[in-house]
Design an enzyme around this catalytic site. Structure first.
Site, PDB file in Angstrom:
ATOM      1  N   ASP A 132       0.811  -1.223   0.000  1.00 41.19           N
ATOM      2  CA  ASP A 132       0.000   0.000   0.000  1.00 41.19           C
ATOM      3  C   ASP A 132       0.843   1.271   0.000  1.00 41.19           C
ATOM      4  O   ASP A 132       0.428   2.307   0.530  1.00 41.19           O
ATOM      5  CB  ASP A 132      -0.973   0.019   1.209  1.00 41.19           C
ATOM      6  CG  ASP A 132      -1.896  -1.185   1.194  1.00 41.19           C
ATOM      7  OD1 ASP A 132      -2.214  -1.665   0.096  1.00 41.19           O
ATOM      8  OD2 ASP A 132      -2.288  -1.642   2.282  1.00 41.19           O
TER       9      ASP A 132
ATOM     10  N   LYS B 212       1.955   2.055  -5.069  1.00 40.46           N
ATOM     11  CA  LYS B 212       2.519   1.464  -6.305  1.00 40.46           C
ATOM     12  C   LYS B 212       1.592   1.728  -7.490  1.00 40.46           C
ATOM     13  O   LYS B 212       2.047   2.026  -8.586  1.00 40.46           O
ATOM     14  CB  LYS B 212       2.705  -0.063  -6.135  1.00 40.46           C
ATOM     15  CG  LYS B 212       3.666  -0.442  -5.021  1.00 40.46           C
ATOM     16  CD  LYS B 212       3.737  -1.935  -4.810  1.00 40.46           C
ATOM     17  CE  LYS B 212       2.462  -2.543  -4.261  1.00 40.46           C
ATOM     18  NZ  LYS B 212       2.106  -2.141  -2.883  1.00 40.46           N
TER      19      LYS B 212
ATOM     20  N   GLY C 142      -4.499  -4.374  -3.834  1.00 39.18           N
ATOM     21  CA  GLY C 142      -5.450  -3.312  -4.144  1.00 39.18           C
ATOM     22  C   GLY C 142      -4.635  -2.106  -4.543  1.00 39.18           C
ATOM     23  O   GLY C 142      -4.022  -1.470  -3.696  1.00 39.18           O
ATOM     24  N   HIS C 143      -4.552  -1.844  -5.841  1.00 40.31           N
ATOM     25  CA  HIS C 143      -3.710  -0.746  -6.348  1.00 40.31           C
ATOM     26  C   HIS C 143      -4.611   0.377  -6.837  1.00 40.31           C
ATOM     27  O   HIS C 143      -5.394   0.192  -7.766  1.00 40.31           O
ATOM     28  CB  HIS C 143      -2.798  -1.255  -7.475  1.00 40.31           C
ATOM     29  CG  HIS C 143      -1.800  -2.273  -7.004  1.00 40.31           C
ATOM     30  ND1 HIS C 143      -0.922  -2.911  -7.841  1.00 40.31           N
ATOM     31  CD2 HIS C 143      -1.536  -2.747  -5.764  1.00 40.31           C
ATOM     32  CE1 HIS C 143      -0.165  -3.739  -7.137  1.00 40.31           C
ATOM     33  NE2 HIS C 143      -0.531  -3.666  -5.873  1.00 40.31           N
TER      34      HIS C 143
ATOM     35  N   GLN D 233       1.976  -6.200  -3.081  1.00 37.88           N
ATOM     36  CA  GLN D 233       2.413  -6.291  -1.690  1.00 37.88           C
ATOM     37  C   GLN D 233       3.707  -5.479  -1.492  1.00 37.88           C
ATOM     38  O   GLN D 233       3.874  -4.467  -2.139  1.00 37.88           O
ATOM     39  CB  GLN D 233       2.585  -7.758  -1.247  1.00 37.88           C
ATOM     40  CG  GLN D 233       1.277  -8.517  -1.086  1.00 37.88           C
ATOM     41  CD  GLN D 233       0.653  -8.972  -2.399  1.00 37.88           C
ATOM     42  OE1 GLN D 233       1.286  -9.653  -3.176  1.00 37.88           O
ATOM     43  NE2 GLN D 233      -0.578  -8.595  -2.641  1.00 37.88           N
TER      44      GLN D 233
ATOM     45  N   THR E 294      -9.741  -4.823   1.435  1.00 33.25           N
ATOM     46  CA  THR E 294     -10.639  -5.322   2.486  1.00 33.25           C
ATOM     47  C   THR E 294     -11.293  -4.201   3.290  1.00 33.25           C
ATOM     48  O   THR E 294     -12.174  -4.469   4.107  1.00 33.25           O
ATOM     49  CB  THR E 294      -9.853  -6.222   3.471  1.00 33.25           C
ATOM     50  OG1 THR E 294      -8.777  -5.443   4.017  1.00 33.25           O
ATOM     51  CG2 THR E 294      -9.285  -7.442   2.775  1.00 33.25           C
TER      52      THR E 294
ATOM     53  N   ARG F 152      -5.672   0.589   8.379  1.00 31.39           N
ATOM     54  CA  ARG F 152      -4.239   0.256   8.362  1.00 31.39           C
ATOM     55  C   ARG F 152      -3.590   0.741   9.651  1.00 31.39           C
ATOM     56  O   ARG F 152      -3.949   1.808  10.159  1.00 31.39           O
ATOM     57  CB  ARG F 152      -3.557   0.919   7.167  1.00 31.39           C
ATOM     58  CG  ARG F 152      -4.053   0.382   5.836  1.00 31.39           C
ATOM     59  CD  ARG F 152      -3.435   1.140   4.666  1.00 31.39           C
ATOM     60  NE  ARG F 152      -3.950   0.658   3.382  1.00 31.39           N
ATOM     61  CZ  ARG F 152      -4.112   1.421   2.301  1.00 31.39           C
ATOM     62  NH1 ARG F 152      -3.797   2.696   2.326  1.00 31.39           N
ATOM     63  NH2 ARG F 152      -4.569   0.901   1.192  1.00 31.39           N
TER      64      ARG F 152
HETATM   65  P1  GDP Z   1      -0.669   0.256  -3.540  1.00 32.48           P
HETATM   66  O1  GDP Z   1      -1.281  -0.998  -3.061  1.00 32.48           O
HETATM   67  O2  GDP Z   1       0.794   0.332  -3.267  1.00 32.48           O
HETATM   68  O3  GDP Z   1      -0.987   0.560  -4.969  1.00 32.48           O
HETATM   69  O4  GDP Z   1      -1.329   1.436  -2.678  1.00 32.48           O
HETATM   70  P2  GDP Z   1      -2.899   1.598  -2.320  1.00 32.48           P
HETATM   71  O5  GDP Z   1      -3.625   2.030  -3.520  1.00 32.48           O
HETATM   72  O6  GDP Z   1      -3.393   0.393  -1.610  1.00 32.48           O
HETATM   73  O7  GDP Z   1      -2.839   2.727  -1.218  1.00 32.48           O
HETATM   74  C1  GDP Z   1      -2.291   3.978  -1.470  1.00 32.48           C
HETATM   75  C2  GDP Z   1      -3.374   5.045  -1.197  1.00 32.48           C
HETATM   76  O8  GDP Z   1      -2.764   6.324  -1.132  1.00 32.48           O
HETATM   77  C3  GDP Z   1      -4.390   5.138  -2.311  1.00 32.48           C
HETATM   78  O9  GDP Z   1      -5.630   5.519  -1.759  1.00 32.48           O
HETATM   79  C4  GDP Z   1      -3.846   6.248  -3.200  1.00 32.48           C
HETATM   80  O10 GDP Z   1      -4.858   6.912  -3.947  1.00 32.48           O
HETATM   81  C5  GDP Z   1      -3.255   7.166  -2.163  1.00 32.48           C
HETATM   82  N1  GDP Z   1      -2.075   7.939  -2.590  1.00 32.48           N
HETATM   83  C6  GDP Z   1      -1.064   7.574  -3.413  1.00 32.48           C
HETATM   84  N2  GDP Z   1      -0.113   8.532  -3.455  1.00 32.48           N
HETATM   85  C7  GDP Z   1      -0.546   9.525  -2.636  1.00 32.48           C
HETATM   86  C8  GDP Z   1       0.013  10.768  -2.232  1.00 32.48           C
HETATM   87  O11 GDP Z   1       1.111  11.168  -2.607  1.00 32.48           O
HETATM   88  N3  GDP Z   1      -0.725  11.521  -1.347  1.00 32.48           N
HETATM   89  C9  GDP Z   1      -1.929  11.111  -0.879  1.00 32.48           C
HETATM   90  N4  GDP Z   1      -2.561  11.898  -0.012  1.00 32.48           N
HETATM   91  N5  GDP Z   1      -2.475   9.935  -1.245  1.00 32.48           N
HETATM   92  C10 GDP Z   1      -1.792   9.150  -2.098  1.00 32.48           C
HETATM   93  P1  IMO Z   2      -0.890  -4.237  -2.206  1.00 35.62           P
HETATM   94  O1  IMO Z   2      -0.414  -4.839  -3.498  1.00 35.62           O
HETATM   95  C1  IMO Z   2      -0.987  -4.569   2.138  1.00 35.62           C
HETATM   96  C2  IMO Z   2      -1.164  -8.612   3.827  1.00 35.62           C
HETATM   97  C3  IMO Z   2      -2.416  -9.062   4.544  1.00 35.62           C
HETATM   98  C4  IMO Z   2      -1.826 -10.010   5.567  1.00 35.62           C
HETATM   99  C5  IMO Z   2      -0.691 -10.676   4.779  1.00 35.62           C
HETATM  100  C6  IMO Z   2      -1.057 -12.025   4.193  1.00 35.62           C
HETATM  101  O2  IMO Z   2      -2.177  -3.510  -2.316  1.00 35.62           O
HETATM  102  O3  IMO Z   2       0.201  -3.456  -1.561  1.00 35.62           O
HETATM  103  P2  IMO Z   2      -2.549 -12.749   2.120  1.00 35.62           P
HETATM  104  O4  IMO Z   2      -3.990 -12.515   1.821  1.00 35.62           O
HETATM  105  O5  IMO Z   2      -1.621 -12.189   1.089  1.00 35.62           O
HETATM  106  O6  IMO Z   2      -2.241 -14.179   2.439  1.00 35.62           O
HETATM  107  O7  IMO Z   2      -2.284 -11.941   3.494  1.00 35.62           O
HETATM  108  O8  IMO Z   2      -0.357  -9.778   3.730  1.00 35.62           O
HETATM  109  N1  IMO Z   2      -1.365  -8.119   2.436  1.00 35.62           N
HETATM  110  C7  IMO Z   2      -1.271  -6.826   2.080  1.00 35.62           C
HETATM  111  N2  IMO Z   2      -1.053  -5.716   2.825  1.00 35.62           N
HETATM  112  N3  IMO Z   2      -1.080  -4.460   0.802  1.00 35.62           N
HETATM  113  C8  IMO Z   2      -1.264  -5.566   0.046  1.00 35.62           C
HETATM  114  O9  IMO Z   2      -1.234  -5.533  -1.299  1.00 35.62           O
HETATM  115  C9  IMO Z   2      -1.408  -6.823   0.681  1.00 35.62           C
HETATM  116  N4  IMO Z   2      -1.626  -8.076   0.239  1.00 35.62           N
HETATM  117  C10 IMO Z   2      -1.571  -8.855   1.320  1.00 35.62           C
HETATM  118  O10 IMO Z   2      -3.079  -7.978   5.146  1.00 35.62           O
HETATM  119  O11 IMO Z   2      -1.227  -9.274   6.598  1.00 35.62           O
HETATM  120 MG    MG Z   3      -2.845  -1.629  -1.839  1.00 38.37          MG
END
Ligand code: GDP
Ligand code: IMO
Ligand code: MG
Length: 425
Positions: A13, A16, A40-41, A224, A302, A306
């Site tokens: 998270d 990416k 979840g990207h 991840q 989910t 966090r």
């Molecule tokens: P990923 O799994 O690495 O792709 O990250 P996620 O999408 O799960 O979580 C990142 C969250 O931060 C998302 O809601 C993005 O829209 C948000 N986000 C990404 N870059 C920035 C930033 O520079 N500032 C803020 N405020 N939000 C951001």
């Molecule tokens: P992105 O790509 C954050 C965490 C779960 C749990 C552990 C194992 O969006 O960054 P799993 O279902 O993979 O067997 O769960 O890994 N986890 C993540 N945490 N971002 C993710 O993906 C994750 N994918 C799995 O919360 O702790």
């Molecule tokens: Mg994510």
């Protein structure tokens, strides 16, 4: 021509999705190499939010070809739900998405076993996403997994499926006291996926290697993060795949000599979802700094809250080492805008010693105390800034401190979720 790997440098998270979308503009192919629908990207374009789980985050650029490699575990139900949702939003998928015929499938019993095991664990839960990831990789390594190529051959698929369901039903019933699956219902539902998946199935190793030879621009998308890697993460509180850059080669079918650069996406602070050690976590008793509220830190898959904490340079250095990072993309700097002071962990104190190398013992990770350096905040909004030199001096100093502590350049700074809220350093 270049092949660039994008990895999460913390516990996932990191942002990416935003970085991959941003870089996809000038890229020919974006390829996911591990994980599954646990990811979840998030990509935000003109205020509209898209959350990608299995499909590469380059899909929103209509010129990019998107690829899912052999290292990914694919839940066909989740895949076609995601395709349908994107198509409904006007995004063309057919002819632009290809899936490795070697990729393993997540079947309903993997999801049932994931949930059943977690609910039985009481105090030792991993806090998985419940998407069947662990059990699917178990079957892959245990040589009883079912691949896309099997799905395309009905008799083979049906016989493997029946054998697996018979065995999993025993486990569900006897070990987990859970409901069994109806074999006929699962078979009749899943055999039908052959026609749906056939147009997407390809030898991805050939596709990517041909593209490398043709001088194309290729992005390999990690899901991840480094600290969730099955080898390098906070085991056993990890996922079951290899998000680190090494996983990119085996998860897509290229040699390490093809890779030119590795970009580590890292938040300006730290978060984690699920259980496991987190040395710089801000506890409830330090509630005056509420990074969860400031950063809207709730899981994209989910919806779980966090856990949040300060930037950890011990982890950042570990990530530089195990991924061979060329540079960082630092995200969510704007979330720190209002803080008076910002802490950065520079070492872990354990039994009177300061550790700067990330330990692998859970006992140490759970009982160490972070050693912090404190930086003055900038207390000015940054989300409209587009040039590094326009950032407040204290924000520039914070970024430079991260570079100095990690000996690694920050090449991109993100100051908001939107594509345009980005500073190229
Ligand atoms: P990923 O799994 O690495 O792709 O990250 P996620 O999408 O799960 O979580 C990142 C969250 O931060 C998302 O809601 C993005 O829209 C948000 N986000 C990404 N870059 C920035 C930033 O520079 N500032 C803020 N405020 N939000 C951001
Ligand atoms: P992105 O790509 C954050 C965490 C779960 C749990 C552990 C194992 O969006 O960054 P799993 O279902 O993979 O067997 O769960 O890994 N986890 C993540 N945490 N971002 C993710 O993906 C994750 N994918 C799995 O919360 O702790
Ligand atoms: Mg994510």
């Amino acid at each position: 021509m270049s092949v660039k790997v994008i990895v999460g440098a913390q516990w996932g998270d990191e942002g990416k999705g935003k970085m991959i979308d941003l870089m996809s503009e000038k890229v020919d192919i974006v390829a996911r190499y591990q994980g599954g629908a646990n990811a979840g990207h998030t990509v935000v374009i003109k205020g509209k939010k898209y959350i990608l789980h299995l499909i590469p985050s380059g899909i929103l650029h209509s010129d990019a070809i998107c690829v899912i490699g052999n290292g990914v575990v694919i839940d066909p139900v989740a895949l076609f739900d995601e395709i349908a949702l994107l198509e409904k939003q006007g995004i063309k998928i057919q002819g632009r998405l290809f899936i490795s015929h070697r990729a393993h499938l997540i079947m309903p019993y993997h999801k049932m076993l994931d949930v059943a095991k977690e609910s039985k664990e009481a105090g030792n839960k991993i806090g998985t996403t419940g998407r069947g990831i662990g059990p699917a990789y178990v079957d892959k390594v245990n040589r009883c997994g079912i691949r896309i190529v099997d799905l395309l051959d009905r008799p083979t698929f049906e016989s493997k499926l029946r054998k697996n369901i018979a065995e999993k039903n025993e486990i569900l019933k006897k070990i987990y006291k859970a409901d069994e699956m109806d074999v006929e219902q699962v078979v009749s539902e899943y055999v039908e996926f052959d026609k749906k998946i056939a147009p997407y199935s390809k030898d991805i190793s050939v596709l990517i290697n041909d593209a490398v030879k043709a001088g194309k621009e290729i992005l390999l998308e990690g899901a991840q993060g480094t600290l969730l890697d099955v080898d390098f993460g906070t085991y056993p509180f990890v996922t079951s795949s290899s998000p680190t850059s090494g996983g990119a080669c085996s998860g897509i079918g290229i040699g390490p000599t093809c890779v030119d650069e590795v970009l580590g996406v890292i938040k300006a602070y730290t978060t984690r979802v699920g259980m496991g050690p987190f040395p710089t976590e801000i506890g409830d008793d330090e509630g005056n700094v509420d990074l969860r509220a400031l950063g809207d830190e709730f899981g994209a898959t989910t919806g779980r809250p966090r856990r949040c904490g300060w930037f950890d340079a011990v982890i950042a250095n570990f990530s530089v080492r195990v991924n061979g990072l060329s540079a960082f993309a630092l995200t969510k700097l704007d979330v720190l805008d209002t803080l008076e002071e910002i802490k950065v962990c520079v070492a872990y104190r354990y039994e009177g010693k300061d550790l700067t190398s990330f330990p692998c013992e859970l006992r140490i990770l759970e009982n160490c105390k972070p050693v912090y350096e404190t930086f003055p905040g900038w207390q000015q909004p940054t989300s409209e800034i587009r040039q590094f030199s326009d950032l407040p001096a204290n924000a520039q100093n914070y970024i430079k401190a991260i570079e100095n502590l990690t000996n690694t350049k920050v090449a991109i700074v993100s100051v908001g979720s939107g594509r345009e809220q980005t500073i190229l350093v």
